[in-house]
Design a protein around this motif. Structure first.
Motif, PDB file in Angstrom:
ATOM      1  N   ALA A  53       0.836  -1.188   0.000  1.00 16.49           N
ATOM      2  CA  ALA A  53       0.000   0.000   0.000  1.00 16.49           C
ATOM      3  C   ALA A  53       0.872   1.240   0.000  1.00 16.49           C
ATOM      4  CB  ALA A  53      -0.910   0.006   1.243  1.00 16.49           C
ATOM      5  N   VAL A  54       0.324   2.300  -0.570  1.00 17.37           N
ATOM      6  CA  VAL A  54       1.095   3.534  -0.625  1.00 17.37           C
ATOM      7  C   VAL A  54       1.272   4.071   0.782  1.00 17.37           C
ATOM      8  CG1 VAL A  54       1.105   5.911  -1.450  1.00 17.37           C
ATOM      9  CG2 VAL A  54       0.229   4.081  -2.908  1.00 17.37           C
ATOM     10  N   LEU A  55       2.496   4.375   1.170  1.00 12.21           N
ATOM     11  CA  LEU A  55       2.794   4.882   2.500  1.00 12.21           C
ATOM     12  C   LEU A  55       2.636   6.385   2.486  1.00 12.21           C
ATOM     13  CD1 LEU A  55       3.797   4.238   5.343  1.00 12.21           C
ATOM     14  CD2 LEU A  55       6.139   4.504   4.507  1.00 12.21           C
ATOM     15  N   VAL A  56       1.733   6.893   3.318  1.00 10.15           N
ATOM     16  CA  VAL A  56       1.481   8.317   3.373  1.00 10.15           C
ATOM     17  C   VAL A  56       2.117   8.861   4.634  1.00 10.15           C
ATOM     18  CG1 VAL A  56      -0.271  10.121   3.454  1.00 10.15           C
ATOM     19  CG2 VAL A  56      -0.701   8.015   2.167  1.00 10.15           C
ATOM     20  N   LEU A  57       3.210   9.602   4.480  1.00 13.51           N
ATOM     21  CA  LEU A  57       3.923  10.157   5.610  1.00 13.51           C
ATOM     22  C   LEU A  57       3.838  11.673   5.584  1.00 13.51           C
ATOM     23  CD1 LEU A  57       7.163   7.975   5.525  1.00 13.51           C
ATOM     24  CD2 LEU A  57       5.178   7.705   7.018  1.00 13.51           C
ATOM     25  N   PRO A  58       3.869  12.307   6.776  1.00 13.45           N
ATOM     26  CA  PRO A  58       3.842  13.762   6.792  1.00 13.45           C
ATOM     27  C   PRO A  58       5.047  14.338   6.076  1.00 13.45           C
ATOM     28  CG  PRO A  58       3.472  12.824   8.996  1.00 13.45           C
ATOM     29  CD  PRO A  58       3.909  11.703   8.102  1.00 13.45           C
ATOM     30  N   GLN A  59       4.848  15.430   5.331  1.00 10.77           N
ATOM     31  CA  GLN A  59       5.945  16.078   4.667  1.00 10.77           C
ATOM     32  C   GLN A  59       6.680  16.967   5.648  1.00 10.77           C
ATOM     33  OE1 GLN A  59       4.517  18.217   1.289  1.00 10.77           O
ATOM     34  NE2 GLN A  59       3.625  16.435   0.319  1.00 10.77           N
ATOM     35  N   ALA A  60       7.925  17.289   5.325  1.00  6.80           N
ATOM     36  CA  ALA A  60       8.683  18.201   6.163  1.00  6.80           C
ATOM     37  C   ALA A  60       7.962  19.534   6.224  1.00  6.80           C
ATOM     38  CB  ALA A  60      10.085  18.381   5.586  1.00  6.80           C
ATOM     39  N   ALA A  61       8.099  20.197   7.387  1.00  9.59           N
ATOM     40  CA  ALA A  61       7.322  21.407   7.615  1.00  9.59           C
ATOM     41  C   ALA A  61       7.630  22.489   6.593  1.00  9.59           C
ATOM     42  CB  ALA A  61       7.579  21.912   9.030  1.00  9.59           C
ATOM     43  N   HIS A  62       8.879  22.537   6.077  1.00 11.40           N
ATOM     44  CA  HIS A  62       9.265  23.595   5.171  1.00 11.40           C
ATOM     45  C   HIS A  62       8.982  23.258   3.707  1.00 11.40           C
ATOM     46  CE1 HIS A  62      12.696  20.832   5.306  1.00 11.40           C
ATOM     47  NE2 HIS A  62      12.891  21.186   4.058  1.00 11.40           N
ATOM     48  N   ALA A  63       8.537  22.052   3.412  1.00 15.68           N
ATOM     49  CA  ALA A  63       8.349  21.629   2.025  1.00 15.68           C
ATOM     50  C   ALA A  63       7.026  22.139   1.484  1.00 15.68           C
ATOM     51  CB  ALA A  63       8.394  20.109   1.945  1.00 15.68           C
ATOM     52  N   ASP A  64       6.966  22.286   0.146  1.00 13.00           N
ATOM     53  CA  ASP A  64       5.693  22.575  -0.489  1.00 13.00           C
ATOM     54  C   ASP A  64       4.733  21.430  -0.217  1.00 13.00           C
ATOM     55  OD1 ASP A  64       6.741  24.892  -1.492  1.00 13.00           O
ATOM     56  OD2 ASP A  64       7.148  24.083  -3.485  1.00 13.00           O
ATOM     57  N   GLN A  65       3.461  21.772  -0.059  1.00 12.71           N
ATOM     58  CA  GLN A  65       2.439  20.771   0.236  1.00 12.71           C
ATOM     59  C   GLN A  65       1.615  20.519  -1.016  1.00 12.71           C
ATOM     60  OE1 GLN A  65       0.575  22.161   4.180  1.00 12.71           O
ATOM     61  NE2 GLN A  65       2.018  23.788   3.605  1.00 12.71           N
ATOM     62  N   SER A  97      -4.814  -3.944   4.371  1.00 14.60           N
ATOM     63  CA  SER A  97      -3.523  -3.670   3.762  1.00 14.60           C
ATOM     64  C   SER A  97      -2.728  -2.784   4.706  1.00 14.60           C
ATOM     65  CB  SER A  97      -3.710  -2.971   2.414  1.00 14.60           C
ATOM     66  OG  SER A  97      -2.482  -2.437   1.958  1.00 14.60           O
ATOM     67  N   ILE A  98      -1.536  -3.237   5.102  1.00 11.25           N
ATOM     68  CA  ILE A  98      -0.675  -2.467   6.003  1.00 11.25           C
ATOM     69  C   ILE A  98       0.628  -2.186   5.271  1.00 11.25           C
ATOM     70  CG2 ILE A  98       0.522  -2.419   8.221  1.00 11.25           C
ATOM     71  CD1 ILE A  98      -1.607  -4.306   9.305  1.00 11.25           C
ATOM     72  N   GLY A  99       0.967  -0.903   5.143  1.00 12.84           N
ATOM     73  CA  GLY A  99       2.147  -0.529   4.384  1.00 12.84           C
ATOM     74  C   GLY A  99       3.408  -1.196   4.905  1.00 12.84           C
ATOM     75  N   ASN A 100       3.613  -1.158   6.194  1.00  8.97           N
ATOM     76  CA  ASN A 100       4.784  -1.776   6.827  1.00  8.97           C
ATOM     77  C   ASN A 100       4.332  -2.374   8.155  1.00  8.97           C
ATOM     78  OD1 ASN A 100       7.249  -2.564   7.827  1.00  8.97           O
ATOM     79  ND2 ASN A 100       7.920  -0.492   8.346  1.00  8.97           N
ATOM     80  N   PRO A 101       4.106  -3.682   8.233  1.00  7.40           N
ATOM     81  CA  PRO A 101       3.596  -4.281   9.476  1.00  7.40           C
ATOM     82  C   PRO A 101       4.630  -4.360  10.595  1.00  7.40           C
ATOM     83  CG  PRO A 101       3.985  -5.978   7.831  1.00  7.40           C
ATOM     84  CD  PRO A 101       4.215  -4.671   7.141  1.00  7.40           C
ATOM     85  N   ASP A 102       5.904  -4.144  10.292  1.00 10.48           N
ATOM     86  CA  ASP A 102       6.962  -4.204  11.305  1.00 10.48           C
ATOM     87  C   ASP A 102       7.483  -2.797  11.557  1.00 10.48           C
ATOM     88  OD1 ASP A 102       6.994  -7.107  11.516  1.00 10.48           O
ATOM     89  OD2 ASP A 102       7.896  -7.085   9.517  1.00 10.48           O
ATOM     90  N   LEU A 103       7.077  -2.211  12.698  1.00 14.93           N
ATOM     91  CA  LEU A 103       7.414  -0.830  12.994  1.00 14.93           C
ATOM     92  C   LEU A 103       8.450  -0.728  14.106  1.00 14.93           C
ATOM     93  CD1 LEU A 103       4.012   1.105  12.958  1.00 14.93           C
ATOM     94  CD2 LEU A 103       5.683   0.843  11.130  1.00 14.93           C
ATOM     95  N   ALA A 104       9.486   0.055  13.858  1.00 14.16           N
ATOM     96  CA  ALA A 104      10.447   0.400  14.894  1.00 14.16           C
ATOM     97  C   ALA A 104       9.834   1.470  15.792  1.00 14.16           C
ATOM     98  CB  ALA A 104      11.739   0.902  14.252  1.00 14.16           C
ATOM     99  N   PRO A 105      10.407   1.734  16.959  1.00 19.69           N
ATOM    100  CA  PRO A 105       9.881   2.806  17.814  1.00 19.69           C
ATOM    101  C   PRO A 105       9.799   4.136  17.074  1.00 19.69           C
ATOM    102  CG  PRO A 105      11.449   1.469  19.029  1.00 19.69           C
ATOM    103  CD  PRO A 105      11.509   0.990  17.612  1.00 19.69           C
ATOM    104  N   ALA A 106       8.668   4.829  17.230  1.00 18.68           N
ATOM    105  CA  ALA A 106       8.391   6.133  16.621  1.00 18.68           C
ATOM    106  C   ALA A 106       8.161   6.055  15.117  1.00 18.68           C
ATOM    107  CB  ALA A 106       9.504   7.142  16.916  1.00 18.68           C
ATOM    108  N   GLN A 107       8.172   4.879  14.526  1.00 23.64           N
ATOM    109  CA  GLN A 107       7.945   4.744  13.089  1.00 23.64           C
ATOM    110  C   GLN A 107       6.445   4.767  12.782  1.00 23.64           C
ATOM    111  OE1 GLN A 107       9.852   1.346  11.333  1.00 23.64           O
ATOM    112  NE2 GLN A 107       9.787   2.200   9.269  1.00 23.64           N
TER     113      GLN A 107
END
Length: 275
Positions: A40-52, A248-258
Motif C-alpha cells: 500500500a502507498v505509505l502516506v507520511l507527513p511532509q517536512a514542515a518547510h516543504a511545499d504541500q 492492507s498495512i504498508g509496513n507491518p513491522d514498525l520500529a519505535p516512533a515509526q
C-alpha cells in the motif's frame, strides 16, 4: 480477509483479471493467515518547510500548514479561487487576512504579529464550482506554498460506478483498496477526509484519517504509529474488526516512533469498528 505477504503479491492481485483475482483471493484466505498486503502507498507527513501537494474532493476538508511570520500561497491546479468565506473575530490578535491574486486565481494568507491562535480556518469556492474547507496550522518563519488538485478534475473517469455494477464483495474490495491507496474518488462511495482523535491499542497509536462509505462496504484509511520503546509487528486484529474483508498495512513491522498507513475494507456498518 484478503492478505498478501509481499509487494509483488499485492501488485499481481490488483492487476490480474477478475477470474485470476477471485482465485488469488480464495487461496489467500486459506494460506496467508495473519499476513497482510504490504504494498500500500505509505502516506507520511511532509517536512514542515516543504511545499504541500494535496489531493482533495469537492466539499472536502484541506488540512495544511501556514506560515506564522510570512505569506502562505494556496494554488489550485486547473482551477482558480472565486471567493473565500471566513469569520472576522474583531480581535486583531486572532484575525487573519486573505488576498486574492487575480491573474492566476491564487490566494495568499497572512497573520498579524502576535497571532494568538494555533490554526486558521475558512471556506474557499472555486470558479469551477467546488467548495473546500481549510484548516491550517500556523507555525514557522518561512513562506509556505500549498498546491491543491481536485480528484474529480484529475481523474474524471478513473473508476466506474462500483455500486451499480454486479461485482462480488471481493472484486469491489480490490477496486476500493486501489482507490484508497491512490487517494482517488470511487463512484458509489462517499469520501470523508475527517481525521478522528487517535486512540491507543497497546503501544500502537491508531488514527483514522479518512473513510469511504458505500451501500454494502466501507473503507478506512488509518495512520499507525509505534509509541513504545520496542519494535512491534502489527496484526490485522489490532486495527480491523473480525468481519473485515481486506486489510492492507504498508509496513507491518514498525520500529519505535515509526509510522505507517493501513487500508481496511469492511461490511457497511460493521459493529465494533475501529478506531
Amino acid at each position: 480477509m484478503i492478505c498478501a505477504s509481499s509487494p509483488g503479491a499485492w501488485t499481481g492481485l490488483v492487476s490480474a483479471g477478475s477470474d485470476h483475482a477471485r482465485q488469488a483471493l480464495r487461496l489467500a484466505r486459506h494460506e496467508c493467515g495473519a499476513h497482510f498486503i504490504a504494498a500500500a502507498v505509505l502516506v507520511l507527513p511532509q517536512a514542515a518547510h516543504a511545499d504541500q501537494n494535496l489531493l482533495v474532493a469537492d466539499n472536502g476538508q484541506v488540512q495544511c500548514d501556514a506560515s506564522l511570520k510570512d505569506l502562505t500561497r494556496i494554488s489550485l491546479k486547473n482551477d482558480q479561487f472565486a471567493s473565500v468565506s471566513k469569520v472576522s473575530t474583531g480581535n486583531s490578535s486572532e484575525d487573519f487576512s486573505v488576498v486574492g491574486e487575480p491573474v492566476r486565481g491564487d490566494i495568499y494568507l497572512s497573520v498579524p504579529e502576535g497571532f494568538a491562535r494555533a490554526s486558521i480556518s475558512f471556506f474557499g469556492t472555486t470558479r469551477r464550482g467546488y467548495v473546500y474547507k481549510f484548516t491550517c496550522k500556523v507555525a514557522g518563519d518561512e513562506a509556505r506554498q500549498v498546491f491543491l488538485t481536485n480528484a474529480d478534475i484529475e481523474h474524471p473517469r478513473e473508476f466506474t460506478d462500483i455500486a451499480a455494477t454486479a461485482l462480488s464483495d471481493d472484486e469491489t474490495a480490490i477496486r476500493l483498496m486501489r482507490a484508497m491507496a491512490q487517494q482517488l474518488p470511487a463512484d458509489g462511495f462517499d469520501v470523508r477526509w475527517r481525521p478522528l482523535a487517535p486512540v491507543m491499542a497497546g503501544t500502537l497509536k491508531v488514527q483514522m484519517l479518512g473513510q469511504y462509505r458505500g451501500v454494502t462496504l466501507d473503507g478506512k484509511i488509518l495512520r499507525l504509529e509505534n509509541r513504545g520503546p520496542k519494535p512491534v509487528t502489527i496484526g490485522g486484529e489490532q486495527v480491523a474488526s473480525t468481519g473485515a474483508i481486506a486489510v492492507s498495512i504498508g509496513n507491518p513491522d514498525l520500529a519505535p516512533a515509526q509510522v505507517t498507513t493501513a487500508y481496511i475494507v469492511e461490511p457497511h456498518g460493521e459493529p465494533g469498528e475501529r478506531p
